[in-house]
Design an enzyme around this catalytic site. Structure first.
Site, mmCIF file in Angstrom:
data_model
loop_
_atom_site.group_PDB
_atom_site.id
_atom_site.type_symbol
_atom_site.label_atom_id
_atom_site.label_comp_id
_atom_site.label_asym_id
_atom_site.label_seq_id
_atom_site.Cartn_x
_atom_site.Cartn_y
_atom_site.Cartn_z
ATOM 1 N N HIS A 50 0.839 -1.183 0.000
ATOM 2 C CA HIS A 50 0.000 0.000 0.000
ATOM 3 C C HIS A 50 0.884 1.247 0.000
ATOM 4 C CE1 HIS A 50 -3.844 -2.121 1.680
ATOM 5 N NE2 HIS A 50 -3.410 -2.639 0.546
ATOM 6 N N GLU A 52 1.265 3.744 2.052
ATOM 7 C CA GLU A 52 1.988 4.077 3.274
ATOM 8 C C GLU A 52 3.287 3.294 3.384
ATOM 9 O OE1 GLU A 52 -2.450 3.818 4.496
ATOM 10 O OE2 GLU A 52 -1.167 3.122 2.862
ATOM 11 N N ALA A 156 -23.414 1.538 -28.877
ATOM 12 C CA ALA A 156 -23.129 2.203 -30.148
ATOM 13 C C ALA A 156 -24.437 2.266 -30.910
ATOM 14 C CB ALA A 156 -22.080 1.433 -30.934
ATOM 15 N N ARG A 209 -7.584 -2.737 -25.254
ATOM 16 C CA ARG A 209 -6.376 -2.691 -26.079
ATOM 17 C C ARG A 209 -5.823 -1.265 -26.044
ATOM 18 N NH1 ARG A 209 -10.125 -5.940 -28.283
ATOM 19 N NH2 ARG A 209 -10.939 -4.466 -29.826
#
Length: 330
Positions: A50, A52, A156, A209
């Site tokens: 992480h 930290e 679309a 991609r």
């Protein structure tokens, strides 16, 4: 530098890893001495250190700790997951002040990390740029607050609202530039959901991609079929097949897989099922200037419109010859 300026530095640092930290949140951390940044780190990869820990590892251990302050954009964890608790490392470091951006909405943390630091006699300040940190981790916060993944639907459409031609004579509705933009939309999400008809009829690859490092979205197929042709492009990576018509069951499966966000790319039937069940937070429409005509299959039936499903328009711009419009749940 002020607390806000320093937290902004940490937040900007965290965003560099939005595609490799997911489904974990993006987190940045700084160690500051007399207003000067002397160490920094971010959560760079899912399952790895992480922010930290990376920051503390970059700190000169010979420095006195009494005048050091740790800045971290998200509340430090205090539980064992893929890594040990960050609170333990902070306490052991000897740092006596921690400034935190936002509280972690994950119930495994949710204030407990702060309390552990306070119990160790560490001075804790929190709420610095909290809303900005939440915005940077929109999917992560949504999942833990609402107990389900954030769903985006992408469609679309032709200029007359059609999904595709009945006879399959039209392969692409939108331009190559619009289809390239979809790759970046996929990269932002933890999973891609589609249905059997789309996989069977379009033979899509449905990965992201792009030319930058990402954790590829998981592929999820909603289908009652089990004997799929694994030579189809969609099966070029592992696929989770969920046999359920109940989208709530689907959501439970996604939560079990630690998925914070999913992009639905499917035909009208499955898209409308998500919309009718109110299980979509964002809808992205790529619209061509060309019509398909009466031989096309409409995205919406019975006079339904995007607005009737409870969405409002938030942005719109042109990509090549197409228009990309984003709607969000009101």
């Amino acid at each position: 530098m002020t607390q806000i300026e320093l937290m902004q530095v940490a937040l900007d640092l965290s965003k560099d890893f939005k595609f490799t930290a997911k489904p974990n949140p993006v987190v940045g951390a700084l160690v500051v001495r007399n207003g000067e940044i002397i160490a920094q780190g971010a959560h760079e990869s899912w399952g790895k250190n992480h922010a930290e820990i990376n920051c503390l590892n970059n700190l000169d251990k010979t420095l006195p700790k009494d005048d050091l302050t740790l800045y971290v954009t998200l509340e430090p964890c205090n539980h064992f997951g893929k890594t040990p608790p960050c609170t333990d490392a902070i306490i052991q470091s000897g740092i006596k002040k921690v400034v935190i951006g936002a509280l972690d909405p994950n119930p495994k943390v949710a204030g407990q990390g702060i309390q552990k630091l306070i119990d160790a006699n560490i001075d804790v300040v929190h709420g610095v740029l909290a809303s900005e940190v939440a915005d940077a981790n929109k999917f992560f916060f949504f999942r833990h607050i609402h107990k389900r993944p954030f769903i985006t639907i992408k469609i679309a459409s032709s200029s007359d609202g059609m999904s595709h031609a009945e006879d399959g004579s039209i392969k692409w509705i939108t331009s190559s530039a619009a289809r390239e933009d979809v790759q970046h939309l996929r990269a932002e999400h933890d999973a891609i959901i589609t249905g059997g008809n789309t996989v069977r009829n379009d033979n899509p690859q449905m990965n992201a991609r792009v030319n930058y490092p990402i954790n590829q979205p998981k592929k999820i197929l909603l289908s009652s079929e089990s004997n799929w042709d694994k030579g189809l492009k969609f099966f070029g990576a592992p696929v989770s097949i969920i046999d359920s018509r109940d989208l709530q069951d689907v959501f439970h499966s996604l939560i079990d897989e630690d998925i914070c966000s999913a992009l639905v790319e499917a035909g009208p039937k499955l898209v409308n099922a998500f919309l009718e069940d109110g299980l979509c937070e964002e809808l992205v429409v790529y619209q061509s200037p060309d019509p398909i005509g009466p031989k096309g299959v409409s995205w919406f039936h019975d006079g339904n419109t995007i607005e009737k499903f409870g969405f409002k328009h938030t942005s719109s711009y042109t990509i090549d010859r197409d228009k990309k419009t984003t709607f969000v749940k009101c």
